[in-house]
Design an enzyme around this catalytic site. Structure first.
Site, short mmCIF file in Angstrom:
data_model
loop_
_atom_site.label_atom_id
_atom_site.label_comp_id
_atom_site.label_asym_id
_atom_site.label_seq_id
_atom_site.Cartn_x
_atom_site.Cartn_y
_atom_site.Cartn_z
N LYS A 13 -7.47 5.86 1.53
CA LYS A 13 -8.84 5.62 2.04
C LYS A 13 -9.04 6.22 3.43
CE LYS A 13 -9.07 1.08 1.76
NZ LYS A 13 -7.75 0.75 1.19
N ARG A 88 -13.90 -6.86 1.28
CA ARG A 88 -12.59 -7.03 0.66
C ARG A 88 -12.62 -8.12 -0.42
NH1 ARG A 88 -9.35 -3.83 4.08
NH2 ARG A 88 -7.18 -4.45 4.02
N ARG A 122 4.86 5.41 5.36
CA ARG A 122 3.71 5.94 6.10
C ARG A 122 3.93 5.90 7.61
NH1 ARG A 122 -2.24 3.50 4.99
NH2 ARG A 122 -1.34 1.56 5.79
N ARG A 153 3.00 1.19 11.03
CA ARG A 153 2.24 -0.05 11.13
C ARG A 153 3.12 -1.25 10.81
NH1 ARG A 153 -3.43 0.53 7.93
NH2 ARG A 153 -2.83 -1.60 7.41
N ARG A 164 -0.17 -7.66 0.40
CA ARG A 164 -1.46 -6.94 0.48
C ARG A 164 -1.92 -6.48 -0.90
NH1 ARG A 164 0.42 -2.63 4.52
NH2 ARG A 164 -1.65 -1.69 4.37
P1 AMP Z 1 -6.34 -2.14 6.50
O1 AMP Z 1 -6.11 -1.28 7.69
O2 AMP Z 1 -7.70 -1.94 5.88
O3 AMP Z 1 -5.23 -2.06 5.48
O4 AMP Z 1 -6.35 -3.66 7.02
C1 AMP Z 1 -5.23 -4.22 7.67
C2 AMP Z 1 -5.35 -5.73 7.70
O5 AMP Z 1 -6.53 -6.10 8.45
C3 AMP Z 1 -5.55 -6.40 6.34
O6 AMP Z 1 -4.32 -6.61 5.67
C4 AMP Z 1 -6.23 -7.70 6.74
O7 AMP Z 1 -5.30 -8.61 7.30
C5 AMP Z 1 -7.15 -7.25 7.87
N1 AMP Z 1 -8.47 -6.84 7.34
C6 AMP Z 1 -9.00 -5.58 7.31
N2 AMP Z 1 -10.21 -5.58 6.75
C7 AMP Z 1 -10.47 -6.87 6.40
C8 AMP Z 1 -11.55 -7.52 5.75
N3 AMP Z 1 -12.64 -6.84 5.31
N4 AMP Z 1 -11.48 -8.86 5.58
C9 AMP Z 1 -10.42 -9.56 6.00
N5 AMP Z 1 -9.34 -9.02 6.59
C10 AMP Z 1 -9.36 -7.67 6.78
#
Ligand code: AMP
Length: 209
Positions: A13, A88, A122, A153, A164
């Site tokens: 993404k 999400r 990654r 990360r 996740r």
């Molecule tokens: P990402 O970078 O999109 O993989 O997001 C990393 C982490 O941020 C996720 O595993 C969640 O803990 C939190 N997070 C990101 N976007 C959301 C969302 N829309 N709702 C809730 N938690 C989020």
């Protein structure tokens, strides 16, 4: 044009988001990036978000929805935006419907068997967010694009990745159906395809909007 980018963690993404935002002149809004910046800066939102992101769980909906609702009122969003990592779950999607008009949802389908290796290997640039796989870096520790430092990360480890993916399958995947019913889903297949090839498919669909 206002878009959402959907896909499992590791589907690519972030890379597609950068390309889409650049080509169509959209603001790229990543809730994950917003949380990571808040955690880094030790803000109250960061302090709250950290325990959730560390476990691979979702930050509470009310907090997340308020952040996005506010962000979409900024002047730059008038030119159109791309939401990456939001919504999400169904609660967030329904909340978004009350404060935004979405024109299309790009959904990246991917074989989940690939994701554990992709995510655990990654490395991400601290400066521009570009991501790489450790197997292609040959020991390099800086970004080929901007020279920034590459890092891993904290949530890209086997336990958190498993959590996740579970959250994605249980809570986020149902959104594919939600947006299919609204007639605004644009499906692309990310498996094995290099980012540039995938982006060609994305462009074909977005150019029609
Ligand atoms: P990402 O970078 O999109 O993989 O997001 C990393 C982490 O941020 C996720 O595993 C969640 O803990 C939190 N997070 C990101 N976007 C959301 C969302 N829309 N709702 C809730 N938690 C989020």
């Amino acid at each position: 044009m206002n878009l959402i980018l959907l896909g499992a963690p590791g589907a690519g993404k972030g890379t597609q988001a950068t390309k889409i935002a650049e080509r169509y002149g959209l603001v790229h809004i990543s809730t994950g990036d917003i949380f990571r910046a808040n955690i880094k800066n030790g803000t109250p939102i960061g302090k709250l978000a950290k325990s959730y992101t560390d476990r691979g769980e979702l930050v509470p909906d009310e907090v997340t929805c308020d952040i996005v609702k506010d962000r979409l009122t900024w002047e730059d969003c008038k030119k159109g935006y791309l939401l990456d990592g939001f919504p999400r779950n169904l609660f967030q999607a329904e909340a978004l419907d009350t404060f935004a008009k979405i024109d299309g949802v790009v959904n990246i389908n991917i074989d989940q068997a690939l994701l554990l290796d992709r995510l655990c290997g990654r490395r991400v640039c601290r400066e521009c967010g570009e991501s790489y796989h450790v197997s292609t870096l040959g020991g390099r520790t800086t970004c080929a694009r901007c020279g920034g430092e590459l890092y891993q990360r904290k949530d890209d480890n086997p336990e958190t990745v498993a959590a996740r993916l579970e959250v994605y399958n249980a809570q986020t995947a149902p959104l594919i159906d939600y947006y299919t019913k609204k007639g605004i889903i644009l499906n692309v297949t990310g498996t094995e395809a290099p980012a540039d090839v995938l982006f060609e498919d994305v462009k074909k669909l977005l150019d029609l909007l």
